[in-house]
Design a protein around this motif. Structure first.
Motif, mmCIF file in Angstrom:
data_model
loop_
_atom_site.group_PDB
_atom_site.id
_atom_site.type_symbol
_atom_site.label_atom_id
_atom_site.label_comp_id
_atom_site.label_asym_id
_atom_site.label_seq_id
_atom_site.Cartn_x
_atom_site.Cartn_y
_atom_site.Cartn_z
ATOM 1 N N VAL A 1 -4.337 -6.652 132.470
ATOM 2 C CA VAL A 1 -3.698 -6.957 131.121
ATOM 3 C C VAL A 1 -3.829 -5.935 130.337
ATOM 4 C CG1 VAL A 1 -3.430 -8.503 129.099
ATOM 5 C CG2 VAL A 1 -4.147 -9.262 131.312
ATOM 6 N N SER A 2 -2.690 -5.365 129.785
ATOM 7 C CA SER A 2 -2.673 -3.923 128.964
ATOM 8 C C SER A 2 -1.729 -3.764 128.128
ATOM 9 C CB SER A 2 -3.035 -2.644 130.142
ATOM 10 O OG SER A 2 -3.709 -1.875 129.483
ATOM 11 N N LYS A 3 -1.706 -2.516 127.583
ATOM 12 C CA LYS A 3 -0.798 -2.251 126.444
ATOM 13 C C LYS A 3 -0.015 -0.971 126.849
ATOM 14 C CE LYS A 3 -3.931 -3.421 122.677
ATOM 15 N NZ LYS A 3 -4.856 -2.806 121.662
ATOM 16 N N TYR A 4 1.250 -1.145 126.682
ATOM 17 C CA TYR A 4 2.166 -0.166 127.448
ATOM 18 C C TYR A 4 3.283 0.066 126.240
ATOM 19 C CZ TYR A 4 0.207 -1.364 131.998
ATOM 20 O OH TYR A 4 -0.739 -1.532 132.939
ATOM 21 N N ILE A 5 3.925 1.370 126.541
ATOM 22 C CA ILE A 5 4.923 1.901 125.767
ATOM 23 C C ILE A 5 6.091 1.835 126.796
ATOM 24 C CG2 ILE A 5 6.077 3.854 124.530
ATOM 25 C CD1 ILE A 5 3.241 4.250 123.415
ATOM 26 N N ILE A 6 7.198 1.376 126.622
ATOM 27 C CA ILE A 6 8.302 1.690 127.623
ATOM 28 C C ILE A 6 9.280 2.571 126.950
ATOM 29 C CG2 ILE A 6 8.060 -0.434 128.743
ATOM 30 C CD1 ILE A 6 10.081 -1.745 127.424
ATOM 31 N N LYS A 160 0.305 -6.161 125.008
ATOM 32 C CA LYS A 160 1.236 -5.882 124.018
ATOM 33 C C LYS A 160 2.272 -4.758 124.621
ATOM 34 C CE LYS A 160 -0.510 -7.464 119.683
ATOM 35 N NZ LYS A 160 -1.085 -7.022 118.675
ATOM 36 N N LEU A 161 3.371 -4.750 124.022
ATOM 37 C CA LEU A 161 4.434 -3.854 124.259
ATOM 38 C C LEU A 161 5.122 -3.003 123.253
ATOM 39 C CD1 LEU A 161 7.099 -4.878 126.890
ATOM 40 C CD2 LEU A 161 5.290 -3.200 127.443
ATOM 41 N N ILE A 162 5.462 -1.684 123.242
ATOM 42 C CA ILE A 162 6.067 -1.003 122.405
ATOM 43 C C ILE A 162 7.446 -0.665 123.149
ATOM 44 C CG2 ILE A 162 6.349 1.053 120.854
ATOM 45 C CD1 ILE A 162 3.284 0.829 120.419
ATOM 46 N N SER A 163 8.456 -0.984 122.749
ATOM 47 C CA SER A 163 9.860 -0.724 123.309
ATOM 48 C C SER A 163 10.380 0.561 122.623
ATOM 49 C CB SER A 163 10.578 -1.707 123.568
ATOM 50 O OG SER A 163 11.900 -1.088 124.087
ATOM 51 N N THR A 164 10.573 1.519 123.350
ATOM 52 C CA THR A 164 11.278 2.536 122.944
ATOM 53 C C THR A 164 12.507 3.112 123.718
ATOM 54 O OG1 THR A 164 10.347 4.598 124.142
ATOM 55 C CG2 THR A 164 9.122 3.797 122.218
ATOM 56 N N SER A 269 6.610 -4.398 119.999
ATOM 57 C CA SER A 269 7.365 -3.963 118.708
ATOM 58 C C SER A 269 8.516 -2.900 119.162
ATOM 59 C CB SER A 269 6.272 -3.190 117.992
ATOM 60 O OG SER A 269 5.384 -4.040 117.689
ATOM 61 N N PHE A 270 9.462 -2.376 118.186
ATOM 62 C CA PHE A 270 10.442 -1.566 118.838
ATOM 63 C C PHE A 270 10.276 -0.354 117.908
ATOM 64 C CE2 PHE A 270 11.714 -5.906 119.892
ATOM 65 C CZ PHE A 270 12.204 -5.758 120.975
ATOM 66 N N PHE A 271 10.355 0.823 118.358
ATOM 67 C CA PHE A 271 10.172 2.190 117.871
ATOM 68 C C PHE A 271 11.400 3.068 118.161
ATOM 69 C CE2 PHE A 271 5.247 2.565 117.276
ATOM 70 C CZ PHE A 271 5.256 1.288 116.629
ATOM 71 N N GLY A 272 11.823 3.701 116.903
ATOM 72 C CA GLY A 272 12.809 4.855 117.411
ATOM 73 C C GLY A 272 14.206 4.207 116.988
ATOM 74 N N ARG A 273 14.954 5.131 116.846
ATOM 75 C CA ARG A 273 16.650 4.895 116.825
ATOM 76 C C ARG A 273 17.214 4.195 117.582
ATOM 77 N NH1 ARG A 273 20.968 9.896 115.776
ATOM 78 N NH2 ARG A 273 19.501 10.199 114.095
ATOM 79 N N GLN A 289 6.096 5.313 111.686
ATOM 80 C CA GLN A 289 6.008 4.066 112.388
ATOM 81 C C GLN A 289 4.866 4.032 113.367
ATOM 82 O OE1 GLN A 289 10.026 3.778 114.572
ATOM 83 N NE2 GLN A 289 9.879 1.802 113.717
ATOM 84 N N SER A 290 4.260 5.091 114.182
ATOM 85 C CA SER A 290 3.201 5.321 115.076
ATOM 86 C C SER A 290 2.328 5.272 114.220
ATOM 87 C CB SER A 290 3.638 6.328 115.774
ATOM 88 O OG SER A 290 4.738 6.592 116.780
ATOM 89 N N ILE A 291 1.978 5.887 113.127
ATOM 90 C CA ILE A 291 0.694 5.907 112.457
ATOM 91 C C ILE A 291 0.548 4.386 111.729
ATOM 92 C CG2 ILE A 291 -0.452 6.957 110.442
ATOM 93 C CD1 ILE A 291 1.002 9.733 111.168
#
Ligand SMILES: Cc1cc2nc3c(=O)[nH]c(=O)nc-3n(C[C@H](O)[C@H](O)[C@H](O)COP(=O)(O)OP(=O)(O)OC[C@H]3O[C@@H](n4cnc5c(N)ncnc54)[C@H](O)[C@@H]3O)c2cc1C
Length: 305
Positions: A1-6, A160-164, A269-273, A289-291
């Motif tokens: 189980v981990s944290k990823y940015i897509i 947790k996920l951050i979707s970009t 969470s969603f980051f970026g345009r 957003q990232s900080i």
């Protein structure tokens, strides 16, 4: 189980840099910024971009001023009326009507922008060498109930996920529905030699009037110009018309966000345009957003949440 940015475009790389416990999963690294010959891609000078370059170890980067022009009644001028700004908004988004015109349209109506004289390639290279090794693969589906990402048949369980990745790709992969239908238009960039058009001292020029089929021309790379179209039309028409002067054509399918809204998804969470579906977001907003995200995560750990 981990944290990823897509997604490993500039947004994913910055998010991973400021959130080092997140690993990127992406089919390509660098995204749009890696092929930055389309349009004026500048890192504006402000407190976030300044801090970002310092955090990456770039000291004393020079800044420059980009001069912005507006073509009105056959002349290039330094400022523009509100009604022409509105006209530009509708033209550059292929809309007939709009209730709310954001202030950010046409570089906020400014005639100069201070930016850092550094290439995105250099920034991307430095980011890659400072983050966890990304997983290179295409995401085919995301199960938000079971919290599993599937890559070519290989499942990754996430905490947790951050979707970009662009929101239409996220909502397709997760089979969820956005809050409001996501509408967009393609952008076509015709790259020509800089001798083709006299840009004078201007870095980029906006064309709000309808007689021009394009809406912005920018100096890009070394001695090249990028003529920018937002269009619902068949691209072959544009490509054919400009083929006598075109050095290169670039087509971005999700070039211009037109309308719609993403929905909230648990532990994502969603980051970026493109992921947030908000055309106002630029790279310096992604840094913020990232900080902020890192700070919130740390606070949650201390608070025992
Ligand atoms: C013409 C133009 C000019 C611009 N000028 C500026 C500017 O001057 N200053 C500024 O700050 N911003 C500017 N922007 C905005 C800026 O380019 C974008 O905000 C930024 O490049 C977007 O980066 P991103 O990482 O969010 O998305 P992208 O670059 O699109 O990256 C998304 C990543 O996700 C990956 N991906 C997508 N789907 C999947 C999948 N299913 N599986 C795995 N990976 C996937 C892609 O390969 C890609 O690497 C401009 C944009 C345009 C179009």
């Amino acid at each position: 189980v981990s944290k990823y940015i897509i997604g490993g475009g500039i947004t994913g790389l910055i998010a991973s840099f400021y959130n080092p416990d997140y690993r990127i999963i992406t089919d390509k690294i660098g995204g749009q910024m890696a092929a930055n010959t389309a349009g004026p891609r500048i890192l504006e000078v402000n407190e976030y971009s300044r801090m970002f370059l310092k955090d990456l170890g770039f000291e004393n980067v020079n800044t420059k001023f980009a001069k912005i022009g507006y073509k009105v009644r056959g002349k290039i001028v330094d400022s523009i009326s509100k009604s022409l700004r509105n006209k530009y908004y509708l033209k550059s988004r292929c809309l007939d009507d709009a209730n709310l015109i954001p202030n950010s349209i046409m570089s906020d109506g400014k005639n100069t922008i201070e930016y850092f004289d550094i290439s995105w390639d250099e920034i991307i290279e430095r980011l890659i060498s400072n983050i966890k090794k990304p997983v290179i693969n295409k995401i085919t589906s995301i199960d938000t109930e079971e919290k599993i990402i599937v890559l070519d048949g290989l499942p990754f369980r996430y905490e947790k996920l951050i979707s970009t990745i662009p929101a239409p790709a996220f909502f397709k992969a997760s089979k969820l529905n956005p809050e409001k239908e996501l509408k967009f238009i393609q952008k076509v960039f015709i790259i020509v030699d800089s001798s083709t058009i006299d840009m004078r001292e201007y870095e980029y020029i906006y064309y709000p009037e309808c007689q021009y089929p394009y809406h912005r021309i920018s100096k890009v790379g070394s001695n090249k110009l990028s003529i920018e179209f937002t269009t619902n039309e068949d691209t072959s028409k544009i490509l054919n018309y400009w083929k006598h002067i075109s050095i290169q054509n670039i087509i971005i399918p999700i070039g211009q966000i037109q309308s719609g809204m993403i929905s909230k998804v648990k532990d994502i969470s969603f980051f970026g345009r493109y992921a947030c579906w908000d055309h106002d977001l630029k790279v310096d907003d992604v840094i913020r957003q990232s900080i902020d995200y890192n700070d919130t995560e740390r606070k949650n750990i201390y608070d025992g949440i």
